[in-house]
Design an enzyme around this catalytic site. Structure first.
Site, short mmCIF file in Angstrom:
data_model
loop_
_atom_site.label_atom_id
_atom_site.label_comp_id
_atom_site.label_asym_id
_atom_site.label_seq_id
_atom_site.Cartn_x
_atom_site.Cartn_y
_atom_site.Cartn_z
N GLU A 46 -10.17 23.04 27.65
CA GLU A 46 -10.63 22.65 26.31
C GLU A 46 -11.76 21.63 26.45
O GLU A 46 -11.77 20.80 27.36
CB GLU A 46 -9.46 22.01 25.57
CG GLU A 46 -9.78 21.40 24.21
CD GLU A 46 -8.63 20.57 23.64
OE1 GLU A 46 -8.53 20.48 22.41
OE2 GLU A 46 -7.82 20.04 24.43
N ASN A 106 -12.96 23.24 17.04
CA ASN A 106 -12.61 23.14 18.45
C ASN A 106 -12.44 24.58 18.94
O ASN A 106 -11.48 25.25 18.59
CB ASN A 106 -11.31 22.33 18.60
CG ASN A 106 -11.01 21.98 20.05
OD1 ASN A 106 -11.46 22.65 20.97
ND2 ASN A 106 -10.21 20.95 20.23
N LYS A 123 -9.39 26.59 17.40
CA LYS A 123 -8.07 25.94 17.46
C LYS A 123 -7.46 25.80 16.07
O LYS A 123 -8.09 25.27 15.15
CB LYS A 123 -8.22 24.57 18.12
CG LYS A 123 -6.93 23.81 18.37
CD LYS A 123 -7.25 22.56 19.15
CE LYS A 123 -6.03 21.73 19.48
NZ LYS A 123 -6.38 20.53 20.28
N GLU A 142 -8.61 14.41 16.02
CA GLU A 142 -9.07 15.80 15.90
C GLU A 142 -9.16 16.24 14.44
O GLU A 142 -10.05 17.02 14.08
CB GLU A 142 -8.15 16.74 16.69
CG GLU A 142 -8.33 16.62 18.18
CD GLU A 142 -7.66 17.74 18.94
OE1 GLU A 142 -7.97 18.92 18.68
OE2 GLU A 142 -6.79 17.43 19.79
N CYS A 168 -4.93 23.83 23.72
CA CYS A 168 -4.18 22.57 23.79
C CYS A 168 -2.91 22.56 22.95
O CYS A 168 -1.92 23.19 23.31
CB CYS A 168 -5.10 21.41 23.43
SG CYS A 168 -4.47 19.80 23.97
N ASN A 193 -6.76 19.14 26.83
CA ASN A 193 -7.07 17.75 27.18
C ASN A 193 -5.91 16.93 26.63
O ASN A 193 -5.92 16.57 25.45
CB ASN A 193 -8.36 17.26 26.51
CG ASN A 193 -9.65 17.84 27.08
OD1 ASN A 193 -10.72 17.30 26.84
ND2 ASN A 193 -9.56 18.93 27.80
#
Length: 308
Positions: A46, A106, A123, A142, A168, A193
């Site tokens: 990621e 993302n 994501k 995020e 993730c 991550n």
């Protein structure tokens, strides 16, 4: 059935001061090592092009935009695509995407062995929060910098294997794997991550963090009879530690390759996708055994409700 040699390109930390060119050089070096090992499909983490910037609270749009890619491939990433094409290695990697409409995601992309992008995933399960939280040991913003993905959980037939992607925090949600499993997925690629310290439960510890990562990836593989590749960006990044623990899991849920460091490291496993058939035709034969008439609650509500 198809056989492929799958690689996981774990990356050590990317500092905020590191240029895209420096990062791409590292990614190409891992690609070269993968070619020497016979890898045909290589998975990167990621946000593979930058530091994990959601750890910082930022308000300046220009500062934020500097972490995002407007095109893919672009001038910075072109050498990676070109070398992958020359080596005939399909790749997947994550990055921060800024669309022409100004939307931020993302994102992860998938190429074929000719270096053409054949798949994109955004994501869906964004963790963390959107405003500065003084109660946390560090920020995880995020929800501030990304929108939830709008592409669902698609799959693609690539190198004659049914492939899907997630990113993730998606790996912790069984819905991710089941949506892909219901499309016959045979390989799920997940970059992450993950901080070594839980910002809201500091006593949890690295060992438990790695256990939960393994648990999620192995359960998803077993319950959907698919290979799963989980690849970390790891190590001390801008003073913040990230877990490693990159693994490749077979359709029985067994770890068949594992990273030993928190740096740039290649893990490799030859994968025979005929191994997916047993689970898909026995205990996880969805057509015979699923009972969706009882699963409505999964899509009918978001939060848990107690009715007794």
């Amino acid at each position: 059935m198809t056989k492929l040699v799958i690689g996981g390109a774990q990356m050590g930390p990317i500092q905020r001061a590191d240029s895209r060119a420096l990062v791409i050089d590292r990614m190409v070096a891992l690609l070269e090592r993968a070619a020497q090992a016979g890898v045909e499909m290589l998975v990167y983490p990621e946000l593979a092009l930058t530091t994990f910037f959601p750890r910082w609270y930022m308000t300046d749009p220009a500062e934020i935009d500097a972490f995002f890619e407007r095109d893919m491939p672009n001038a910075a990433t072109a050498p990676l695509f070109a070398r992958a094409r020359e080596l005939r290695i399909a790749i997947s990697f994550g990055y921060a995407e800024l669309t022409p409409e100004g939307r931020r995601f993302n994102t992860a992309i998938l190429t074929d062995r000719d270096g053409r992008i054949v798949g994109k995933y955004r994501k869906i399960h964004l963790p963390g929060h959107s405003e500065y939280d003084p109660e946390r040991s560090h920020q995880h913003l995020e929800k501030r910098y990304f929108e939830p993905g709008d592409l669902g959980f698609p799959v693609w037939r690539n190198a004659d294997v049914v492939m899907g992607m997630a990113i993730c925090n998606d790996r912790r949600w069984p819905e991710t794997y089941r949506c892909l499993g219901l499309q016959g997925v045979e390989l799920i690629m997940i970059g992450y991550n993950t901080p070594s310290v839980n910002s809201q439960k500091g006593a949890e510890g690295l060992e438990k963090r790695l256990f939960h990562s393994d648990l999620s990836l192995q359960a998803g593989a077993y319950q959907n009879a698919t290979y799963v590749v989980g690849v970390a960006k790891a190590g001390l990044e801008d003073g913040h530690p990230l877990i490693g623990g990159s693994i490749i899991v077979d359709p029985d849920g067994t770890v068949i390759a594992r990273a030993k460091t928190e740096g740039d490291e290649l893990i490799v496993a030859p994968c025979d996708f005929a191994a997916c058939a047993f689970g898909k035709t026995t205990i996880f034969d969805f057509a015979r055994h699923r009972r969706p008439e009882h699963y409505g609650r999964i899509t009918a509500q978001v939060g848990a409700t107690v009715e007794v």
